[in-house]
Design an enzyme around this catalytic site. Structure first.
Site, mmCIF file in Angstrom:
data_model
loop_
_atom_site.group_PDB
_atom_site.id
_atom_site.type_symbol
_atom_site.label_atom_id
_atom_site.label_comp_id
_atom_site.label_asym_id
_atom_site.label_seq_id
_atom_site.Cartn_x
_atom_site.Cartn_y
_atom_site.Cartn_z
ATOM 1 N N LYS A 168 -22.227 34.876 -32.573
ATOM 2 C CA LYS A 168 -23.489 35.468 -33.026
ATOM 3 C C LYS A 168 -23.438 36.986 -33.028
ATOM 4 O O LYS A 168 -24.032 37.633 -33.881
ATOM 5 C CB LYS A 168 -24.647 35.004 -32.126
ATOM 6 C CG LYS A 168 -25.148 33.633 -32.478
ATOM 7 C CD LYS A 168 -26.535 33.437 -31.925
ATOM 8 C CE LYS A 168 -27.082 32.069 -32.237
ATOM 9 N NZ LYS A 168 -28.389 31.855 -31.598
ATOM 10 N N LYS A 207 -19.797 23.823 -39.064
ATOM 11 C CA LYS A 207 -21.050 23.201 -38.629
ATOM 12 C C LYS A 207 -22.162 23.437 -39.657
ATOM 13 O O LYS A 207 -22.240 24.529 -40.220
ATOM 14 C CB LYS A 207 -21.439 23.840 -37.284
ATOM 15 C CG LYS A 207 -22.552 23.139 -36.551
ATOM 16 C CD LYS A 207 -22.908 23.877 -35.266
ATOM 17 C CE LYS A 207 -23.718 25.117 -35.549
ATOM 18 N NZ LYS A 207 -24.355 25.714 -34.370
ATOM 19 N N LYS A 212 -28.336 26.811 -40.183
ATOM 20 C CA LYS A 212 -29.357 27.519 -40.976
ATOM 21 C C LYS A 212 -28.856 28.887 -41.420
ATOM 22 O O LYS A 212 -29.404 29.475 -42.341
ATOM 23 C CB LYS A 212 -30.652 27.656 -40.184
ATOM 24 C CG LYS A 212 -30.485 28.434 -38.894
ATOM 25 C CD LYS A 212 -31.805 28.631 -38.209
ATOM 26 C CE LYS A 212 -31.605 29.226 -36.840
ATOM 27 N NZ LYS A 212 -31.569 28.273 -35.764
HETATM 28 P P1 TYM Z 1 -30.604 25.465 -31.463
HETATM 29 O O1 TYM Z 1 -31.999 25.876 -31.659
HETATM 30 O O2 TYM Z 1 -29.507 26.243 -32.141
HETATM 31 O O3 TYM Z 1 -30.419 23.958 -31.916
HETATM 32 C C1 TYM Z 1 -31.274 22.955 -31.431
HETATM 33 C C2 TYM Z 1 -30.516 21.667 -31.222
HETATM 34 O O4 TYM Z 1 -29.943 21.222 -32.453
HETATM 35 C C3 TYM Z 1 -28.563 20.949 -32.254
HETATM 36 N N1 TYM Z 1 -27.834 21.235 -33.501
HETATM 37 C C4 TYM Z 1 -26.935 20.401 -34.026
HETATM 38 N N2 TYM Z 1 -26.487 19.201 -33.638
HETATM 39 C C5 TYM Z 1 -25.550 18.594 -34.418
HETATM 40 N N3 TYM Z 1 -25.058 19.163 -35.556
HETATM 41 C C6 TYM Z 1 -25.473 20.372 -35.995
HETATM 42 N N4 TYM Z 1 -25.001 20.907 -37.116
HETATM 43 C C7 TYM Z 1 -26.456 21.050 -35.216
HETATM 44 N N5 TYM Z 1 -27.108 22.248 -35.333
HETATM 45 C C8 TYM Z 1 -27.943 22.337 -34.266
HETATM 46 C C9 TYM Z 1 -28.140 21.891 -31.143
HETATM 47 O O5 TYM Z 1 -26.956 21.461 -30.510
HETATM 48 C C10 TYM Z 1 -29.344 21.832 -30.228
HETATM 49 O O6 TYM Z 1 -29.293 20.702 -29.379
HETATM 50 N N6 TYM Z 1 -29.508 27.122 -26.930
HETATM 51 C C11 TYM Z 1 -30.187 26.080 -27.651
HETATM 52 C C12 TYM Z 1 -31.665 25.968 -27.337
HETATM 53 C C13 TYM Z 1 -32.004 25.847 -25.894
HETATM 54 C C14 TYM Z 1 -31.802 24.700 -25.084
HETATM 55 C C15 TYM Z 1 -32.341 25.042 -23.798
HETATM 56 C C16 TYM Z 1 -31.241 23.445 -25.296
HETATM 57 C C17 TYM Z 1 -32.597 26.777 -25.123
HETATM 58 N N7 TYM Z 1 -32.807 26.302 -23.878
HETATM 59 C C18 TYM Z 1 -32.296 24.144 -22.761
HETATM 60 C C19 TYM Z 1 -31.205 22.545 -24.235
HETATM 61 C C20 TYM Z 1 -31.740 22.899 -22.977
HETATM 62 C C21 TYM Z 1 -30.046 26.380 -29.125
HETATM 63 O O7 TYM Z 1 -29.838 27.480 -29.534
HETATM 64 O O8 TYM Z 1 -30.281 25.313 -29.904
#
Ligand code: TYM
Length: 344
Positions: free
Chosen positions: A125, A208, A211
């Site tokens: 990032k 992957k 967005k």
């Molecule tokens: P974020 O917002 O990027 O994504 C949210 C969730 O979607 C999953 N995800 C995917 N899974 C499979 N294939 C993909 N292409 C794909 N794109 C996104 C992510 O793995 C995630 O589960 N750091 C986290 C948010 C967060 C969090 C937490 C998660 C903050 N605090 C505590 C769990 C527990 C994040 O940026 O997810």
């Protein structure tokens, strides 16, 4: 959260699920299949479930305030439209429960610079200009650990890309417990798996689905219309071979594997089951099946999201109620943490 079953425990900790999604706009099929669909399954499996819109994580990169406000509600609407029930799960915004940021600070003092420097998501990032990234982006995983551990959560459903962050959460819990000679924070289990743990780009099966990909054709957005979904799947990259009937036949065929996995996850099937059904078909035959299944699943979610977004006062009420319930769990855990570290 059912009252009909005795709560299960992990060691001395009650089995509790926590997960979060960033409201940074552009919800994709990856978010749905890798995360939110599984949140719903865990809710319906009678776990105690807590799901959070992590707005404080979103601002680690600049967000337009009015857009952030809109995206936060849209994500909450997506949670509910996907089947999360505010009566069964706690749904809320991270910033509404100040314990997250407070515990996050404490974990900034537990986590080591070297641990954070190894985080591949920070490197991705921050890109080439890491010196100009926010300090918050660097500390991001410590706040994530706080999200989870403020509830003593034992299980965290996420997509595969969050694995390293969850390992760090475990390291923080272990170091805290060790440094203060307590058994206070649980060592959380990541719940990663199934055919959609890593949904890949429709244009490049080695990347992957995200967005932030410059090409909108690379992803299916949760708000795409049936026509758009159909167009993107029709244009999705494939190879010239027919589909195999065994998973070994998907080896070195990243795009084929991705489309089959998406089809499987959308229909709650395994890749094996799907291949025994579609093996031998050409993509020209399989793609319309995928379009049909994708629109069947996604169209009701996007229309339900629109309906929910038409009544924002009701949505805000749901989130406020959720925040109150979340706070009632996190507050005593933070108080006890203060006790342990000697700040109160
Ligand atoms: P974020 O917002 O990027 O994504 C949210 C969730 O979607 C999953 N995800 C995917 N899974 C499979 N294939 C993909 N292409 C794909 N794109 C996104 C992510 O793995 C995630 O589960 N750091 C986290 C948010 C967060 C969090 C937490 C998660 C903050 N605090 C505590 C769990 C527990 C994040 O940026 O997810």
């Amino acid at each position: 959260m059912g009252t009909d079953r005795k709560p299960e425990t992990i060691g001395k900790f009650r089995k509790r699920v926590f997960s979060g999604v960033q409201p940074s706009g552009g919800l994709t099929l990856g978010n749905y299949l890798g995360a939110v669909k599984r949140f719903v399954q865990m809710q319906n499996d009678n776990y105690e479930t807590i799901y959070c819109v992590v707005d404080l994580h979103a601002i680690t990169v600049w967000q337009d305030p009015s857009v952030l406000r809109q995206n936060t509600r849209e994500l909450a609407a997506f949670f509910i439209a996907s089947g999360l029930d505010p009566e069964k799960s706690i749904l809320f915004n991270q910033s509404a429960v100040s314990e997250h940021a407070q515990l996050g600070w404490i974990f900034n003092c537990v986590a080591r610079m070297g641990w954070m420097q190894r985080m591949t998501q920070f490197k991705d990032k921050a890109g080439k200009n890491a010196q100009n990234a926010s300090l918050g982006l660097f500390a991001y995983p410590a706040l994530m650990a706080a999200d989870i551990l403020a509830y003593h959560a034992t299980h965290v459903p996420v997509g595969d890309d969050q694995k390293q962050h969850l390992e760090l959460t475990r390291d923080i819990a272990i170091k805290f417990n060790h440094d203060y000679e307590v058994d206070f924070f649980p060592v959380t289990e990541p719940v990663i798996g199934g055919p959609a743990a890593r949904v890949m780009s429709l244009r490049d099966g080695t990347k992957k689905m995200s967005k932030s990909d410059p090409s909108d054709l690379s992803r299916i957005n949760m708000t795409d219309s049936s026509d758009v979904i159909s167009n993107k799947i029709r244009k999705a990259k494939t190879d010239p071979q027919a589909l195999p009937s065994e998973p070994e036949g998907l080896k070195d065929r990243a795009e084929a594997e991705n489309l089959v996995s998406i089809y499987a996850a959308l229909g709650d099937e395994s890749v094996d089951e799907v291949l025994s059904e579609i093996g031998g078909k050409q993509f020209s035959e399989f793609k319309p099946m995928l379009v049909e299944r994708a629109t069947e699943v996604l169209s009701p979610i996007s229309s339900e999201m629109e309906r929910i977004m038409r009544d924002l006062p009701e949505l805000d009420k749901v989130l406020n109620n959720g925040a109150n319930k979340a706070k009632s769990i996190a507050k005593p855990i933070l108080q006890k943490t203060f006790d342990i570290i000697g700040v109160r």
